[in-house]
Design an enzyme around this catalytic site. Structure first.
Site, PDB file in Angstrom:
ATOM      1  N   GLY A   4       0.788  -1.179   0.084  1.00  0.00           N
ATOM      2  CA  GLY A   4      -0.167   0.014  -0.046  1.00  0.00           C
ATOM      3  C   GLY A   4       0.699   1.396   0.066  1.00  0.00           C
ATOM      4  O   GLY A   4       0.661   2.121  -0.679  1.00  0.00           O
ATOM      5  N   HIS A   5       1.888   1.345   1.073  1.00  0.00           N
ATOM      6  CA  HIS A   5       2.691   2.389   0.981  1.00  0.00           C
ATOM      7  C   HIS A   5       3.548   2.448  -0.532  1.00  0.00           C
ATOM      8  O   HIS A   5       3.861   3.696  -0.862  1.00  0.00           O
ATOM      9  CB  HIS A   5       3.884   2.268   2.100  1.00  0.00           C
ATOM     10  CG  HIS A   5       3.234   2.215   3.397  1.00  0.00           C
ATOM     11  ND1 HIS A   5       3.238   0.843   4.295  1.00  0.00           N
ATOM     12  CD2 HIS A   5       2.668   3.083   4.234  1.00  0.00           C
ATOM     13  CE1 HIS A   5       2.596   1.347   5.466  1.00  0.00           C
ATOM     14  NE2 HIS A   5       2.361   2.474   5.481  1.00  0.00           N
TER      15      HIS A   5
HETATM   16  P1  AMP Z   1       0.613   4.764   7.582  1.00  0.00           P
HETATM   17  O1  AMP Z   1       1.881   4.193   7.715  1.00  0.00           O
HETATM   18  O2  AMP Z   1      -0.421   3.696   8.232  1.00  0.00           O
HETATM   19  O3  AMP Z   1       0.406   6.262   8.558  1.00  0.00           O
HETATM   20  O4  AMP Z   1       0.109   5.229   6.123  1.00  0.00           O
HETATM   21  C1  AMP Z   1       0.850   5.728   5.380  1.00  0.00           C
HETATM   22  C2  AMP Z   1       0.080   6.132   4.201  1.00  0.00           C
HETATM   23  O5  AMP Z   1      -0.142   5.043   3.480  1.00  0.00           O
HETATM   24  C3  AMP Z   1      -1.198   6.791   4.299  1.00  0.00           C
HETATM   25  O6  AMP Z   1      -1.534   7.820   3.353  1.00  0.00           O
HETATM   26  C4  AMP Z   1      -2.302   5.830   4.442  1.00  0.00           C
HETATM   27  O7  AMP Z   1      -3.453   5.817   3.838  1.00  0.00           O
HETATM   28  C5  AMP Z   1      -1.443   4.773   2.996  1.00  0.00           C
HETATM   29  N1  AMP Z   1      -2.054   3.330   3.107  1.00  0.00           N
HETATM   30  C6  AMP Z   1      -2.005   2.681   4.126  1.00  0.00           C
HETATM   31  N2  AMP Z   1      -2.319   1.568   3.809  1.00  0.00           N
HETATM   32  C7  AMP Z   1      -2.893   1.599   2.628  1.00  0.00           C
HETATM   33  C8  AMP Z   1      -3.198   0.402   1.708  1.00  0.00           C
HETATM   34  N3  AMP Z   1      -3.434  -0.691   1.808  1.00  0.00           N
HETATM   35  N4  AMP Z   1      -3.458   1.143   0.322  1.00  0.00           N
HETATM   36  C9  AMP Z   1      -2.964   2.077   0.013  1.00  0.00           C
HETATM   37  N5  AMP Z   1      -2.538   3.059   0.851  1.00  0.00           N
HETATM   38  C10 AMP Z   1      -2.441   2.684   1.983  1.00  0.00           C
END
Ligand code: AMP
Length: 284
Positions: free
Chosen positions: A34-35
């Site tokens: 996702g990241h």
């Molecule tokens: P985090 O590390 O959880 O704060 O996420 C960092 C970024 O990655 C944020 O903009 C999240 O929305 C995005 N993100 C997290 N999980 C996913 C995913 N499964 N698909 C797409 N983007 C994601």
């Protein structure tokens, strides 16, 4: 790839290449596909890409999982280097929040329902840290995931309200083969809870199918989600929602699109997911 925890050094690199476009991907690390999909969008859309890795303590309540939040800086840096990222900012808590730190950014409306209702201080922490990262990197574009739907709405509002000179880009949610939205927190699930967790996406899809077959009652859509999730004993619902995609107010009747979303506990681990159904031309 430059890796630094130093704000001045980030600025030095940013402004040595002032005429180039810079994309920023803020993360809390423990990177997954996702990241990396956001990183790919940034690499494709900008001359330079900066990623930040910072587990922001101010967006966690004292009762939440800050200390158990998964971390793997070395693995993350290897993934980012292989992807072709230009700069990684990895600040410490003390660099981001020196002892005399005093400022908090709060948004009065879109932060209140859903995640804000379950996690009252969460979005003040998010808005404040993201504003700091925007000021430190001053990117041309900033990349966020639809996975955190309310966060994208809060941050778009922040950009408008405070006149940040950047373009927000939202990437689609990346999922495991069984439909579970990728999340760093998935690593915290027991095998049994991991097997149960795809119920979030199943519930959202059940509501989406109900919508597609003509259901327009918000409560009926929420009930479809509730029924699907309560059939799984490991799952404890925090909320199910069928909300206006702009204001996030719960809908009685869906007229112009709907954000279906849910937060569910599996043991101590709280997972969120959503499906956005956009307004169609023929809804009048
Ligand atoms: P985090 O590390 O959880 O704060 O996420 C960092 C970024 O990655 C944020 O903009 C999240 O929305 C995005 N993100 C997290 N999980 C996913 C995913 N499964 N698909 C797409 N983007 C994601």
């Amino acid at each position: 790839m430059i890796v630094t925890n130093n704000i001045d050094e980030v600025r030095q690199h940013r402004w040595a290449e002032a005429k180039l476009t810079w994309g920023l991907v803020p993360t809390m690390g423990y990177l997954h596909e996702g990241h990396l999909s956001l990183v790919q969008l940034s690499l494709a859309g900008n001359d330079r890409t900066a990623v930040t890795i910072f587990v922001n303590p101010t967006q966690f309540a004292p009762t939440e999982d800050l200390s158990s939040y998964p971390r793997n800086l070395e693995g993350d840096l290897a993934l980012l280097e292989a992807a072709g990222v230009d700069l990684v900012f990895t600040p410490s808590d003390a660099i981001m929040y020196p002892p005399d730190f005093q400022t908090t950014i709060t948004l009065s409306q879109v932060t209140q329902p859903l995640e804000g209702s379950s996690r009252p201080s969460h979005f003040a922490g998010v808005a404040t840290v993201v504003a700091k990262l925007f000021n430190i990197v001053q990117p041309t574009r900033a990349y966020f995931g639809q996975k955190d739907a309310q966060q994208t709405i809060v941050l778009r509002q922040l950009v408008r309200d405070l006149n940040f000179n950047l373009e927000m880009v939202i990437g689609p949610t990346r999922r495991e083969p069984d439909g579970l939205a990728m999340s760093s927190r998935n690593a915290l699930l027991s095998a049994e809870n991991r097997a149960a967790a795809p119920v979030l996406f199943r519930a959202l899809n059940a509501a989406k199918t109900a919508y597609e077959t003509g259901e327009r009652s918000g409560e009926a859509l929420r009930q479809v989600m509730r029924q699907t999730i309560t059939a799984v004993p490991q799952a404890r619902i925090d909320y199910v929602s069928a909300a206006d995609p702009g204001t996030l107010a719960e809908l009685d009747v869906v007229v112009d699109g709907v954000l279906l979303s849910t937060a569910v506990f599996f043991g101590q681990t709280r997972l969120i997911d959503n499906i956005l159904i956009e307004a169609t031309e023929d809804t009048e």
